[in-house]
Design an enzyme around this catalytic site. Structure first.
Site, mmCIF file in Angstrom:
data_model
loop_
_atom_site.group_PDB
_atom_site.id
_atom_site.type_symbol
_atom_site.label_atom_id
_atom_site.label_comp_id
_atom_site.label_asym_id
_atom_site.label_seq_id
_atom_site.Cartn_x
_atom_site.Cartn_y
_atom_site.Cartn_z
ATOM 1 N N CYS A 51 0.781 -1.101 0.169
ATOM 2 C CA CYS A 51 0.167 0.095 -0.017
ATOM 3 C C CYS A 51 0.921 1.152 0.080
ATOM 4 O O CYS A 51 0.284 2.431 -0.022
ATOM 5 C CB CYS A 51 -1.002 0.207 1.171
ATOM 6 N N HIS B 273 -2.939 7.880 5.420
ATOM 7 C CA HIS B 273 -3.035 6.659 5.118
ATOM 8 C C HIS B 273 -4.512 6.171 5.086
ATOM 9 O O HIS B 273 -5.188 5.531 4.459
ATOM 10 C CB HIS B 273 -2.060 5.621 5.584
ATOM 11 N N GLU C 31 -1.636 5.280 13.233
ATOM 12 C CA GLU C 31 -1.129 6.493 12.388
ATOM 13 C C GLU C 31 -1.425 7.687 13.320
ATOM 14 O O GLU C 31 -0.442 8.556 13.327
ATOM 15 C CB GLU C 31 -1.961 6.432 11.139
ATOM 16 N N LYS D 30 -9.413 8.051 1.398
ATOM 17 C CA LYS D 30 -10.203 6.741 1.106
ATOM 18 C C LYS D 30 -11.382 6.520 1.530
ATOM 19 O O LYS D 30 -12.241 5.568 1.270
ATOM 20 C CB LYS D 30 -9.138 5.654 1.938
ATOM 21 N N HIS E 191 -9.607 1.750 -0.831
ATOM 22 C CA HIS E 191 -8.140 1.686 -0.792
ATOM 23 C C HIS E 191 -7.548 1.050 -2.054
ATOM 24 O O HIS E 191 -7.798 -0.048 -2.304
ATOM 25 C CB HIS E 191 -7.715 0.806 0.464
ATOM 26 N N PHE F 152 1.542 -3.232 3.892
ATOM 27 C CA PHE F 152 1.590 -4.426 4.487
ATOM 28 C C PHE F 152 3.296 -4.576 4.411
ATOM 29 O O PHE F 152 3.877 -4.356 3.168
ATOM 30 C CB PHE F 152 0.847 -5.452 3.999
#
Length: 410
Positions: A162, A301, A312, A332, A337, A396
């Protein structure tokens, strides 16, 4: 001597619009692109919603058969960015100093699944497409763009889940900054709306199983319960400043800071202390030569998973302070996403935010988690005087990337 790097073109294909103007109009209005997925049969699936690209037309049916859908999105968005920039290889840029940094998170998964079904389930290996390998290769995105636009400089794609889109833009920025290329097409593309990926993410409990599109992608909300998969592409044309000025280019923004780190913690879960993410933020701010207080907006994010949004927030507070008032939003909430394309599309959004002086909202944020106490710009965006904006991506594998862009000043 280090070079200044500017943005001279942008392009997008997204669940909320198939070009930059349509996408930005939706984002400004806080409209999401989430609905029940139409791409495949939902029988047996735990998750039924996605943020699909709608009414997409690649334009050349014969050529489309030779390209995975992610490659098609990549090319269409890159064409828009190139047209926006006015760059023509061999005319106003040396082809040998014209590169492509085009990433993805997974690659041609839909193509791979289709071919596996054909060959394994039906036991007919002779029916495998001769184009299977070039259609599924993650690097095909960069390769196809470099061929179409005759970009003969460095051409490859960083694959970092991502964070891929942001990593590709950041590394392209460094490439130009240190004098290796004059122009780079940079960003990401992704489409993994296929049964196998839905099954994998759903069984990981990473995606929100709700059937309510309006409460599906709700970062920072107390009811958040996972992300919603999206698809699309986002590209920037990055250019060395003097090169852009010499050809009379319109300069949209300047890239001034980039940071990249690893959590070295877990293959899917972020570091609960936000250590790696906060260091990426610090690196980008130091690279930009500014203070945290100079940042006017953070495009988070913000996936809508319980852990991501909490950790975050911790990372942001470590760098900006517990009492920071910096606006933070997650687009998002509207696009879903896009995995490896997320950072590319969000960079395009940040450029538009700088140009128009507008902070996009976290659409659908109705009930802010009381444990998350930043200004997440709920429901409605707002006008603002923006000079520096920061885009944050966490992938990830523990990959972290942060990019800072600035309103252009000569």
């Amino acid at each position: 001597m280090e070079k200044r790097v500017v943005v001279t073109g942008i392009g997008a294909v997204s669940p909320v619009g198939n070009d930059v103007d349509a996408m930005w109009e939706s984002v400004r209005a806080g409209k999401h692109g989430i609905a029940q997925i139409t791409r495949f049969d939902l029988e047996g699936q735990k998750v039924t919603l996605a943020a699909e690209v709608k009414d997409f037309d690649f334009g050349d049916r014969r050529a489309a058969k030779r390209l995975d859908i992610a490659d098609q999105y990549a090319l269409v968005a890159a064409r828009e960015a190139m047209a926006d920039s006015g760059i023509v290889s061999g005319e106003n840029v040396d082809p040998n100093r014209f590169g492509v940094y085009g990433g993805t998170g997974i690659g041609g998964l839909a193509t791979l699944e289709s071919e596996v079904s054909k060959c394994v389930k039906k036991n007919t290996p002779a029916r495998a497409s001769a184009l299977l390998v070039p259609m599924m290769m993650p690097n095909a995105i960069a390769g196809n763009i470099s061929m179409e636009f005759k970009a003969k400089g460095a051409s490859f794609g960083i694959v970092s889940a991502c964070a891929a889109g942001t990593h590709n833009i950041g590394e392209a920025y460094r490439n130009i900054k240190h004098g290796y290329n004059d122009v780079v097409i940079a960003g990401g593309a992704e489409s993994v709306l296929a049964p196998i990926s839905f099954s994998g993410f759903a069984n990981m409990t990473a995606m929100n199983p709700t059937t309510d599109p309006d409460r599906a992608s709700i970062p920072f909300d107390v009811d958040r319960n996972g992300f919603i998969l999206g698809e699309g592409a986002g590209w920037l044309i990055l250019e060395e400043l003097e090169h852009a000025k010499a050809r009379g280019a319109e300069i949209l923004a300047e890239v001034v800071g980039y940071g990249a780190t690893s959590d070295a913690y877990h293959i899917t879960a972020p570091d609960p202390e936000g250590e790696g993410a906060s260091r990426a933020l610090e690196m980008a701010i130091e690279d930009a030569g500014i203070a945290p207080s100079d940042v006017d907006y953070i495009n988070a994010h913000g996936t809508g998973t319980p852990y991501n949004d909490a950790f975050e927030t911790i990372a942001i507070k470590k760098v900006f302070g517990d009492d920071t008032k910096v606006p933070v939003s997650s687009t998002k909430s509207m696009t879903g996403h896009l995995l490896g394309a997320a950072g590319g599309l969000e960079a395009v959004i940040c450029v538009k935010a700088l140009i128009e002086g507008f902070i996009p909202p976290t659409a659908g944020l109705q009930k802010q988690d009381p444990e998350l106490d930043l200004d997440y710009v709920p429901i409605q965006g707002r006008e603002a005087d923006l000079k520096y904006v920061l885009s944050n991506s966490l992938g990830f594998g523990g990959h972290n990337a942060a990019l800072i862009m600035k309103k252009y000043e000569d």
